[in-house]
Design a protein around this motif. Structure first.
Motif, mmCIF file in Angstrom:
data_model
loop_
_atom_site.group_PDB
_atom_site.id
_atom_site.type_symbol
_atom_site.label_atom_id
_atom_site.label_comp_id
_atom_site.label_asym_id
_atom_site.label_seq_id
_atom_site.Cartn_x
_atom_site.Cartn_y
_atom_site.Cartn_z
ATOM 1 N N ALA A 13 1.614 -2.242 -11.071
ATOM 2 C CA ALA A 13 0.396 -2.688 -11.748
ATOM 3 C C ALA A 13 -0.846 -2.091 -11.099
ATOM 4 C CB ALA A 13 0.330 -4.216 -11.734
ATOM 5 N N HIS A 14 -0.862 -1.987 -9.772
ATOM 6 C CA HIS A 14 -2.001 -1.384 -9.079
ATOM 7 C C HIS A 14 -2.212 0.061 -9.533
ATOM 8 C CE1 HIS A 14 -2.158 -4.912 -6.750
ATOM 9 N NE2 HIS A 14 -1.386 -4.562 -5.733
ATOM 10 N N ALA A 15 -1.128 0.743 -9.865
ATOM 11 C CA ALA A 15 -1.220 2.135 -10.324
ATOM 12 C C ALA A 15 -1.611 2.223 -11.803
ATOM 13 C CB ALA A 15 0.107 2.849 -10.089
ATOM 14 N N ALA A 66 0.834 -1.206 0.000
ATOM 15 C CA ALA A 66 0.000 0.000 0.000
ATOM 16 C C ALA A 66 0.863 1.249 0.000
ATOM 17 C CB ALA A 66 -0.930 -0.007 1.215
ATOM 18 N N ALA A 67 1.969 1.214 0.747
ATOM 19 C CA ALA A 67 2.870 2.361 0.779
ATOM 20 C C ALA A 67 3.469 2.620 -0.597
ATOM 21 C CB ALA A 67 3.977 2.122 1.806
ATOM 22 N N LEU A 68 3.919 1.572 -1.267
ATOM 23 C CA LEU A 68 4.471 1.728 -2.616
ATOM 24 C C LEU A 68 3.427 2.271 -3.581
ATOM 25 C CD1 LEU A 68 6.500 -1.603 -2.884
ATOM 26 C CD2 LEU A 68 7.475 0.702 -2.882
ATOM 27 N N HIS A 69 2.232 1.712 -3.523
ATOM 28 C CA HIS A 69 1.163 2.150 -4.423
ATOM 29 C C HIS A 69 0.822 3.617 -4.189
ATOM 30 C CE1 HIS A 69 -3.358 1.883 -5.609
ATOM 31 N NE2 HIS A 69 -2.635 2.353 -6.611
ATOM 32 N N ALA A 70 0.661 3.987 -2.919
ATOM 33 C CA ALA A 70 0.317 5.376 -2.609
ATOM 34 C C ALA A 70 1.408 6.332 -3.057
ATOM 35 C CB ALA A 70 0.062 5.519 -1.109
ATOM 36 N N ALA A 71 2.666 5.932 -2.878
ATOM 37 C CA ALA A 71 3.781 6.787 -3.299
ATOM 38 C C ALA A 71 3.770 6.985 -4.807
ATOM 39 C CB ALA A 71 5.102 6.180 -2.846
ATOM 40 N N LEU A 72 3.538 5.917 -5.553
ATOM 41 C CA LEU A 72 3.487 6.024 -7.015
ATOM 42 C C LEU A 72 2.356 6.945 -7.461
ATOM 43 C CD1 LEU A 72 4.140 2.297 -8.005
ATOM 44 C CD2 LEU A 72 5.680 4.225 -8.413
ATOM 45 N N ILE A 77 3.249 10.690 -6.737
ATOM 46 C CA ILE A 77 4.247 11.346 -7.587
ATOM 47 C C ILE A 77 3.746 11.552 -9.010
ATOM 48 C CG2 ILE A 77 6.157 10.412 -6.227
ATOM 49 C CD1 ILE A 77 6.689 8.529 -8.692
ATOM 50 N N GLY A 78 2.543 11.030 -9.319
ATOM 51 C CA GLY A 78 1.955 11.290 -10.624
ATOM 52 C C GLY A 78 2.074 10.182 -11.631
ATOM 53 N N VAL A 79 2.359 8.972 -11.205
ATOM 54 C CA VAL A 79 2.338 7.831 -12.127
ATOM 55 C C VAL A 79 0.905 7.598 -12.573
ATOM 56 C CG1 VAL A 79 2.661 5.329 -12.306
ATOM 57 C CG2 VAL A 79 4.403 6.732 -11.211
#
Length: 404
Positions: free
Chosen positions: A115-117, A83-89, A92-94
């Protein structure tokens, strides 16, 4: 090509490693959670006060303690590292159809978050010393595939000449807590207008050139799963020095709900990613023990190194002199040219002797859902995956381990 370990060498290796660990203990899990601080006190206070959900004093305290420990201005606690990785992506505008460079040698959460992003993971090779992104090799690869397509608000925009997709970000991973050579990657990403999100899930407490890892990218992610160096049961965190990014991450992780005394106003698609207070209470107690735990794990790494001195064809993975590892998982590296079958023979012997050892993760491009993703030459990662074995790494083992 080196020859694989013989049956006699495998037997000797197993005996050597087993002898270095505490006597009288029959089985050695890979990595156990340890609760030897104020965990009961802090968790009980949540139960007594009734503050067990996603708000509470321990959430605020844990976030501040993490930010201080990691040398950043902001930390946002989340339900897990993915979740942390997804939220960070997202922060930042991915966006959908972007490409994000991801190591082939990583845990699947790194690629899953991309992939979630809605973006596409583009797999890159590792080096042999740190197992992190091979920056010189990536630089050569970018010269081949990257074409400039104007300027964006934060610098140049580059696309993949083969797919037409924007090369938006790089997500390096600090494998087993060993810091990758990240400053050259920061320079390379800047050159190509890409944002760095560090996957520091395994590296809390590790440093690169005396600076905590997780503080080099625009954002980074930690994990506090039950097998990590400290645990909140399940949990993670986003780290950043940007106030704007921190506000964006916090908003996205709190269902994108706008502040209001009673109305439920949400201004975009959000996520229920905030860490509960009861988990943060556990994290506060665990974080108080981090420095001591790292010292013990460093001692355990030294025990393994001493045990294997002079053993032909086997070495302990260690951080270079410019870095300090938290030694989350100790790893031994077998001879070059070792096959998966030969590695598995060693794994079988170790596990039969009570040492719960494991190989590195299946490389990302070998997984069915990522088989068609773009990738550079991955020969180093493919070779290293055949040679790496993780050893029992719980910090308490160092308190009673025997010098071989």
């Amino acid at each position: 090509m080196s020859s694989p370990l013989s049956d006699m060498e495998i037997k000797t290796l197993v005996g050597t490693l087993r002898a270095a660990l505490p006597k009288g203990q029959e089985a050695f899990p890979l990595h156990e959670p340890e609760f030897r601080g104020r965990e009961w006190e802090y968790v009980k206070s949540c139960l007594d006060d009734g503050w067990v959900s996603s708000v509470g004093a321990f959430v605020d305290r844990f976030e501040q303690d993490l930010a201080d420990k990691c040398g950043v201005k902001h930390a946002i606690a989340t339900v897990n590292g993915t979740a942390a990785l997804h939220a960070a992506l997202m922060a930042i505008g991915v966006v959908a159809n972007d490409e994000v460079f991801v190591p082939a040698l990583t845990f699947v959460a790194t690629a899953n978050a991309v992939a979630h992003a809605g973006a596409v993971a583009h797999f890159v090779d590792c080096d042999t010393q740190r197992l992190g992104v091979d920056v010189p090799k990536l630089a050569e690869y970018l010269e081949e595939i990257a074409i400039r397509d104007g300027e964006g608000p934060h610098g140049p925009i580059y696309r993949n000449r083969n797919t037409g997709r924007v090369l938006r970000a790089v997500m390096p991973m600090h494998v087993f807590g060993v810091p990758m050579d990240i400053q050259p990657l920061v320079d390379l990403a800047t050159q190509y207008g890409m944002v760095i999100v560090e996957d520091a899930a395994e590296a809390l407490g590790s440093t690169y050139r005396r600076q905590p890892v997780g503080s080099f990218g625009a954002a980074s992610a930690l994990s506090f799963n039950g097998n990590k160096i400290i645990t909140t049961g399940g949990g993670g965190a986003v780290l950043t020095n940007s106030e704007e990014l921190a506000k964006r991450v916090r908003h996205l992780c709190t269902t994108a709900k706008r502040a209001h005394p009673w109305l439920y106003e949400h201004d975009c698609i959000g996520y229920n990613y905030r860490m509960p207070n009861i988990n943060a209470a556990l994290g506060c107690a665990q974080l108080e023990q981090l420095d001591t735990r790292i010292k013990l794990k460093k001692k355990l790494a030294g025990v393994y190194e001493k045990a294997l001195e002079g053993f032909p064809g086997v070495q302990v993975l260690r951080a270079p002199d410019d870095s300090s590892s938290n030694h989350w998982l100790n790893a031994i590296v077998l001879r070059p040219g070792t096959s998966s079958e030969q590695r598995d023979q060693v794994l079988l012997a170790l596990n039969e002797a009570g040492l719960s050892c494991r190989p590195v993760w299946n490389l990302m491009h070998t997984l069915p859902m990522f088989a068609d993703n773009p990738r550079m030459d991955l020969s180093c990662a493919e070779g290293m995956a055949m040679r790496i074995i993780n050893m029992p790494s719980s910090s308490y083992l160092a308190e009673v381990a025997h010098d071989a």
